[in-house]
Design an enzyme around this catalytic site. Sequence first.
Site, PDB file in Angstrom:
ATOM      1  N   THR A  89       0.946  -0.953   0.212  1.00  0.00           N
ATOM      2  CA  THR A  89       0.109  -0.478  -0.104  1.00  0.00           C
ATOM      3  C   THR A  89       0.947   1.385  -0.010  1.00  0.00           C
ATOM      4  OG1 THR A  89      -0.120  -0.223   1.946  1.00  0.00           O
ATOM      5  CG2 THR A  89      -2.077  -0.659   1.333  1.00  0.00           C
ATOM      6  N   HIS A  94       9.053  -1.166   2.108  1.00  0.00           N
ATOM      7  CA  HIS A  94      10.044  -1.152   3.687  1.00  0.00           C
ATOM      8  C   HIS A  94       9.546  -2.858   3.766  1.00  0.00           C
ATOM      9  CE1 HIS A  94       5.413  -0.622   2.277  1.00  0.00           C
ATOM     10  NE2 HIS A  94       5.411  -1.556   2.974  1.00  0.00           N
TER      11      HIS A  94
HETATM   12  P1  AMP Z   1       2.592  -2.334   3.273  1.00  0.00           P
HETATM   13  O1  AMP Z   1       1.105  -3.167   2.921  1.00  0.00           O
HETATM   14  O2  AMP Z   1       3.348  -3.442   2.969  1.00  0.00           O
HETATM   15  O3  AMP Z   1       2.912  -1.559   1.820  1.00  0.00           O
HETATM   16  O4  AMP Z   1       2.353  -1.588   4.081  1.00  0.00           O
HETATM   17  C1  AMP Z   1       1.671  -0.490   4.627  1.00  0.00           C
HETATM   18  C2  AMP Z   1       2.189  -0.059   6.054  1.00  0.00           C
HETATM   19  O5  AMP Z   1       2.636   0.940   6.570  1.00  0.00           O
HETATM   20  C3  AMP Z   1       1.563  -0.854   7.126  1.00  0.00           C
HETATM   21  O6  AMP Z   1       1.725  -1.503   8.173  1.00  0.00           O
HETATM   22  C4  AMP Z   1       0.483   0.767   8.072  1.00  0.00           C
HETATM   23  O7  AMP Z   1      -0.099   0.080   8.885  1.00  0.00           O
HETATM   24  C5  AMP Z   1       2.028   1.393   7.472  1.00  0.00           C
HETATM   25  N1  AMP Z   1       1.625   2.635   7.791  1.00  0.00           N
HETATM   26  C6  AMP Z   1       0.846   3.592   7.247  1.00  0.00           C
HETATM   27  N2  AMP Z   1       0.831   4.681   7.512  1.00  0.00           N
HETATM   28  C7  AMP Z   1       2.120   4.768   7.929  1.00  0.00           C
HETATM   29  C8  AMP Z   1       3.130   5.839   9.063  1.00  0.00           C
HETATM   30  N3  AMP Z   1       2.140   7.510   8.761  1.00  0.00           N
HETATM   31  N4  AMP Z   1       3.929   5.757  10.075  1.00  0.00           N
HETATM   32  C9  AMP Z   1       3.833   4.527  10.021  1.00  0.00           C
HETATM   33  N5  AMP Z   1       3.407   3.098   9.233  1.00  0.00           N
HETATM   34  C10 AMP Z   1       1.954   3.730   8.620  1.00  0.00           C
END
Ligand code: AMP
Length: 124
Positions: A89, A94
Amino acid sequence: MSCIFCDIPTAKLLAENTLAVAIYDKFPVNKGHVLIIPRRHFADFFDATREEISAIYDLLHRTKTMLETELKPDGFNVGINVGQTAGQTVMHLHVHLIPRFKGDVENPRGGVRKIKPNLVPYEE
Ligand code: AMP
Ligand code: ZN
């Protein structure tokens, strides 16, 4: 272009090195859910340089040690979503480091295989 992982406030950093940083996930799957993030903006794990992989690996180990001291987890899941079809997302690479605790789910067998729950059952 704005990107939440390009604009992380320094105060939020758990650990850092020249090529990557570590923060707590804002919406943790479990207490202590950490994200390891390269400083360079790119989405795809497979575009990372060997130096970036090494920097990410360094922070994975350092934050794993921190979590062991602070939370005493019983295990970890380490995962990367590569592409929207795979669930990504935030389009800035990451690596998820998720501490696991005995009893945090009813049946942990399968771990990251549970991305497709209907394919999970297997016994041997
Ligand atoms: P992914 O689905 O692998 O792209 O994971 C995105 C991750 O980013 C999810 O686990 C979210 O909870 C996390 N996330 C989204 N916005 C933030 C933010 N502002 N600070 C830290 N983590 C975030
Ligand atoms: Zn970014």
